[in-house]
Design an enzyme around this catalytic site. Structure first.
Site, PDB file in Angstrom:
ATOM      1  N   ASP A   1     -61.290  -5.461   3.910  1.00  0.00           N
ATOM      2  CA  ASP A   1     -60.268  -4.885   2.968  1.00  0.00           C
ATOM      3  C   ASP A   1     -59.522  -3.920   3.808  1.00  0.00           C
ATOM      4  O   ASP A   1     -59.376  -2.955   3.372  1.00  0.00           O
ATOM      5  CB  ASP A   1     -61.167  -4.132   1.959  1.00  0.00           C
ATOM      6  CG  ASP A   1     -60.403  -3.676   0.899  1.00  0.00           C
ATOM      7  OD1 ASP A   1     -59.557  -4.154   0.584  1.00  0.00           O
ATOM      8  OD2 ASP A   1     -60.716  -2.779  -0.073  1.00  0.00           O
TER       9      ASP A   1
ATOM     10  N   LYS B   1     -54.056  -7.319   5.052  1.00  0.00           N
ATOM     11  CA  LYS B   1     -54.307  -8.645   4.724  1.00  0.00           C
ATOM     12  C   LYS B   1     -53.710  -9.698   5.928  1.00  0.00           C
ATOM     13  O   LYS B   1     -54.434 -10.780   6.113  1.00  0.00           O
ATOM     14  CB  LYS B   1     -53.627  -9.098   3.457  1.00  0.00           C
ATOM     15  CG  LYS B   1     -53.737  -8.041   2.070  1.00  0.00           C
ATOM     16  CD  LYS B   1     -55.640  -7.557   2.199  1.00  0.00           C
ATOM     17  CE  LYS B   1     -55.480  -6.321   1.399  1.00  0.00           C
ATOM     18  NZ  LYS B   1     -57.025  -5.764   1.620  1.00  0.00           N
TER      19      LYS B   1
ATOM     20  N   ASP C   1     -61.603  -9.037   0.239  1.00  0.00           N
ATOM     21  CA  ASP C   1     -61.034  -8.664  -1.231  1.00  0.00           C
ATOM     22  C   ASP C   1     -59.529  -8.812  -0.876  1.00  0.00           C
ATOM     23  O   ASP C   1     -58.680  -9.007   0.005  1.00  0.00           O
ATOM     24  CB  ASP C   1     -61.319  -6.921  -1.419  1.00  0.00           C
ATOM     25  CG  ASP C   1     -61.001  -6.543  -2.755  1.00  0.00           C
ATOM     26  OD1 ASP C   1     -60.974  -7.522  -3.539  1.00  0.00           O
ATOM     27  OD2 ASP C   1     -60.945  -5.180  -2.606  1.00  0.00           O
ATOM     28  N   ASN C   2     -58.938  -8.833  -2.330  1.00  0.00           N
ATOM     29  CA  ASN C   2     -57.500  -8.952  -2.580  1.00  0.00           C
ATOM     30  C   ASN C   2     -56.803 -10.174  -1.996  1.00  0.00           C
ATOM     31  O   ASN C   2     -55.817 -10.046  -1.539  1.00  0.00           O
ATOM     32  CB  ASN C   2     -56.807  -7.475  -1.934  1.00  0.00           C
ATOM     33  CG  ASN C   2     -57.360  -6.245  -2.416  1.00  0.00           C
ATOM     34  OD1 ASN C   2     -57.759  -5.437  -1.719  1.00  0.00           O
ATOM     35  ND2 ASN C   2     -57.506  -6.175  -3.796  1.00  0.00           N
TER      36      ASN C   2
ATOM     37  N   GLU D   1     -58.208  -3.456  -9.175  1.00  0.00           N
ATOM     38  CA  GLU D   1     -59.095  -2.381  -9.544  1.00  0.00           C
ATOM     39  C   GLU D   1     -58.049  -1.430 -10.086  1.00  0.00           C
ATOM     40  O   GLU D   1     -56.909  -1.006  -9.780  1.00  0.00           O
ATOM     41  CB  GLU D   1     -59.481  -1.792  -8.118  1.00  0.00           C
ATOM     42  CG  GLU D   1     -58.711  -1.397  -6.934  1.00  0.00           C
ATOM     43  CD  GLU D   1     -58.516  -2.829  -6.229  1.00  0.00           C
ATOM     44  OE1 GLU D   1     -57.934  -2.541  -4.924  1.00  0.00           O
ATOM     45  OE2 GLU D   1     -58.877  -3.841  -6.416  1.00  0.00           O
TER      46      GLU D   1
END
Length: 259
Positions: free
Chosen positions: A183, A186, A211-212, A241
């Site tokens: 996380d 990216k 994540d993401n 979120e």
């Protein structure tokens, strides 16, 4: 000067764009504008502000209280991007299913997910959490210790991930990673995954959760996940979120190794 008739003609288009992208406007307002104003008013970072709130509203030594207070602040006061409670339940389930003994977290930020991971670990397990930003790491250290986890359970490493991963075996005695949570930036997902593949630290059944991967997105990471042949994989669909209406997701990879 634009005539009223031309301006009126563009009004339906403008309204359509506002309606279609309203959640992104909300995100910009909460994540950028509110933060900028609060930085000016308080003179401290957003991360320090959330720690001060946790310190005065949560119960020390109670990870659930720490996380609940974190969630309330992120919903009602200021936005901070981390896994959050809904995607967090997927993380919780995977940790309980796999019972990892050695976990690597890339991107500690304020320590929310480190606390979430640590509370689900079996006795004797250890989390190595990596954060390159020294200011964030100072806050994370305080949050993690406030939740009741000492250095034997959660070790915070303040260095860039691409420097840490190649030295996990030599500097920290890690022989195998059972679970990796990503996380951080990216753009680092794919190179860090490839470094992990070449390190020999991933064994059959090692789990990587990223994540993401939908928003902001990690397309190169997803492409490698699907084409490399090294993983069983799936994407858990979710929303961002604390901001409803923005699609997001987490990629779950189970390493099966080179056949």
């Amino acid at each position: 000067m634009v005539s009223p008739a031309i301006a009126l003609a563009f009004l339906p288009l403008l309204l359509t764009l506002i309606i279609r992208y309203r959640y992104y406007f909300v995100l910009f307002y909460r994540a950028v504008l509110v933060r900028w104003v609060q930085d000016l008013l308080t003179g401290i970072s957003r991360e320090e502000r959330v720690y001060q709130y946790i310190l005065t509203h949560a119960t020390a030594g109670d990870p659930d209280s720490i996380l609940d207070t974190f969630d309330h602040w992120c919903r009602k006061v200021e936005f901070i991007s981390h896994i959050g409670p809904k995607k967090g339940m997927i993380l919780d389930r995977l940790l309980k299913e796999h019972c990892p003994l050695t976990v690597l977290e890339l991107g500690t930020h304020c320590g929310y997910t480190a606390v979430r991971i640590a509370r689900s670990l079996p006795i004797g397990a250890r989390l190595f959490s990596v954060e390159m930003d020294e200011g964030n790491a100072r806050v994370a250290e305080k949050v993690i210790r406030l939740a009741g986890f000492d250095d034997d359970t959660v070790e915070l490493i303040v260095r860039p991930s691409d420097e840490v991963i190649p030295r996990l075996r030599e500097d920290y005695g890690v022989e195998r990673l059972d679970f990796v949570f990503m996380d951080h930036w990216k753009r680092c997902y794919l190179p860090d995954l490839q470094t992990l593949e070449g390190s020999g630290l991933l064994g059959e059944g090692s789990v990587i959760l990223a994540d993401n991967v939908i928003f902001p997105g990690a397309p190169n990471f997803l492409r490698h996940m699907r084409r490399s042949g090294l993983y069983e994989h799936r994407v858990h669909r979710a929303t961002l979120e604390y901001i409803r209406g923005i699609r997001d997701g987490m990629a779950e990879l189970v390493y099966r190794g080179v056949k």
